[in-house]
Design an enzyme around this catalytic site. Structure first.
Site, PDB file in Angstrom:
ATOM      1  N   GLU A 102       0.817  -1.213   0.000  1.00 36.71           N
ATOM      2  CA  GLU A 102       0.000   0.000   0.000  1.00 36.71           C
ATOM      3  C   GLU A 102       0.853   1.266   0.000  1.00 36.71           C
ATOM      4  OE1 GLU A 102      -2.569   0.675   3.436  1.00 36.71           O
ATOM      5  OE2 GLU A 102      -3.695   2.132   2.269  1.00 36.71           O
ATOM      6  N   ASP A 144      -0.690  -5.014   3.044  1.00 34.56           N
ATOM      7  CA  ASP A 144      -1.114  -3.806   3.751  1.00 34.56           C
ATOM      8  C   ASP A 144      -0.440  -3.854   5.130  1.00 34.56           C
ATOM      9  OD1 ASP A 144      -2.322  -1.629   4.903  1.00 34.56           O
ATOM     10  OD2 ASP A 144      -4.323  -2.108   4.148  1.00 34.56           O
ATOM     11  N   THR A 148      -5.604   1.806   9.643  1.00 30.41           N
ATOM     12  CA  THR A 148      -4.749   2.898  10.116  1.00 30.41           C
ATOM     13  C   THR A 148      -5.539   3.914  10.937  1.00 30.41           C
ATOM     14  OG1 THR A 148      -3.353   2.613   8.178  1.00 30.41           O
ATOM     15  CG2 THR A 148      -3.103   4.676   9.366  1.00 30.41           C
ATOM     16  N   ASP A 184      -6.020  -4.537   0.400  1.00 31.77           N
ATOM     17  CA  ASP A 184      -7.065  -4.668   1.421  1.00 31.77           C
ATOM     18  C   ASP A 184      -7.685  -6.064   1.393  1.00 31.77           C
ATOM     19  OD1 ASP A 184      -6.965  -1.952   2.260  1.00 31.77           O
ATOM     20  OD2 ASP A 184      -8.268  -1.356   0.608  1.00 31.77           O
TER      21      ASP A 184
HETATM   22  C1  IPD Z   1      -8.582   0.866   4.798  1.00 32.79           C
HETATM   23  C2  IPD Z   1      -9.369   0.118   5.827  1.00 32.79           C
HETATM   24  C3  IPD Z   1     -10.808   0.592   5.822  1.00 32.79           C
HETATM   25  C4  IPD Z   1     -11.454   0.405   4.460  1.00 32.79           C
HETATM   26  C5  IPD Z   1     -10.631   1.066   3.378  1.00 32.79           C
HETATM   27  C6  IPD Z   1      -9.188   0.593   3.444  1.00 32.79           C
HETATM   28  P1  IPD Z   1      -6.024   1.260   5.530  1.00 32.79           P
HETATM   29  O1  IPD Z   1      -7.229   0.440   4.776  1.00 32.79           O
HETATM   30  O2  IPD Z   1      -9.339  -1.259   5.560  1.00 32.79           O
HETATM   31  O3  IPD Z   1     -11.560  -0.112   6.757  1.00 32.79           O
HETATM   32  O4  IPD Z   1     -12.716   0.966   4.472  1.00 32.79           O
HETATM   33  O5  IPD Z   1     -11.192   0.762   2.118  1.00 32.79           O
HETATM   34  O6  IPD Z   1      -8.436   1.231   2.431  1.00 32.79           O
HETATM   35  O7  IPD Z   1      -5.972   2.615   4.885  1.00 32.79           O
HETATM   36  O8  IPD Z   1      -6.383   1.329   6.974  1.00 32.79           O
HETATM   37  O9  IPD Z   1      -4.825   0.438   5.252  1.00 32.79           O
END
Ligand code: IPD
Length: 289
Positions: A70, A88, A93, A234
């Site tokens: 990511e 990821d 986060t 994800d």
């Molecule tokens: C996000 C988390 C979030 C989801 C987003 C993701 P990140 O990843 O999984 O719950 O809604 O689509 O991008 O930014 O915490 O690695």
């Protein structure tokens, strides 16, 4: 020589535990000011540091395997058919930054653009989810006495339609445009009473981590998970878990889930002896295609 998936899995588990220790020791206030989508698309120094550790370790152990993460993703990168780690470093986060104890490191391996190994570790709960294609999915609870490794059942209680589901959904970081409209519309239709054209699910949950939502569905703790706007990192690990637990992923651009596709809409449904396909049809009937 073909890749030894068990060896890859074992190294991914070791790396996931080390990543978990790093995450727990990190200061979530150390926000990184790198370029991201908007003010809710947060990245911390810990995200970058964990990804660096993970990519160094995995690339040293398996130099022939490509890497997509990511925090190092650049527009134009595509997930190819060759074996690729899809990572990821901290999924969830936003939870991490707020001190809400629910996030994980999500390590996937894709082969031929299909998930082949998935390792998800939540260091706060000390729970590890693992799966290898064709070898089943497991959940290991480490806290407490002796670690307990349990297979994720392929046949949990049957599904009896959307109206009996506990469903995961997420807002993600896209807060405007057609995708935002789609999300609010789907959430409303899922929650609304039947009289008002909805499916009145038992309730909606947002764990704040796509990977942990998928792990919960794979483990039969929730019935389904829908999100518009997920990225390859994800979903890769969770997708492997889901399939090995008898669940299915629909839409999500099967076989072509590279990060730049406009339509990155995913519906994950858990393994169930009956009602799985019917649930998918009912879902699309309610929310529209
Ligand atoms: C996000 C988390 C979030 C989801 C987003 C993701 P990140 O990843 O999984 O719950 O809604 O689509 O991008 O930014 O915490 O690695």
């Amino acid at each position: 020589a073909s890749l030894d998936l068990q060896a890859v899995h074992d190294e991914m588990v070791a790396v996931a535990y080390d990543a978990g220790r790093m995450i727990l020791a990190a200061n979530p206030a150390d926000l990184d000011t790198g370029t991201k989508l908007n003010s809710v698309d947060i990245v911390t120094e810990a995200d970058r540091a964990v990804e660096k550790m993970v990519s160094t370790r995995l690339s040293t152990s398996f130099p022939s395997v490509s890497f997509m993460g990511e925090e190092t993703y650049q527009p134009g990168m595509r997930l190819g058919p060759e074996p690729t780690f899809v990572v990821d470093p901290i999924d969830g986060t936003t939870n991490f930054v707020h001190g809400f104890p629910n996030a994980c490191v999500s390590l996937g391996l894709a082969v031929g653009r299909a998930p082949a190994v998935g390792v998800i570790y939540n260091p706060w709960q000390d729970v590890l989810f693992t799966a290898i294609k064709g070898k089943g999915a497991h959940m290991t609870r480490i806290k407490g006495s002796a670690p307990r490794k349990l297979p994720l059942a392929k046949s949990p209680r049957p599904l009896h339609g959307l109206g009996t589901c506990l469903m995961a959904v997420e807002w993600g970081s896209g807060r405007d445009g057609p995708n935002f409209e789609l999300k609010t519309d789907v959430f409303r239709k899922l929650a609304a009473s039947r009289e008002t054209g909805g499916s009145m699910v038992h309730s909606l949950r947002s764990l704040g981590s796509a990977a942990l939502n998928m792990a919960a569905v794979a483990a039969g703790q929730m019935d389904a998970y829908w999100e518009g706007g997920c990225w390859a990192w994800d979903v890769c690990a969770g997708w492997c878990l889901l399939e090995e637990a008898g669940g299915i992923m629909v839409s999500g651009n099967p076989g072509d889930w590279h990060p730049e596709l406009e339509s990155r809409v995913y519906l994950a449904v858990r393994g169930a002896p009956e009602g799985q396909r019917e649930l998918v049809e009912e879902f699309w009937g309610v929310v529209g295609d």
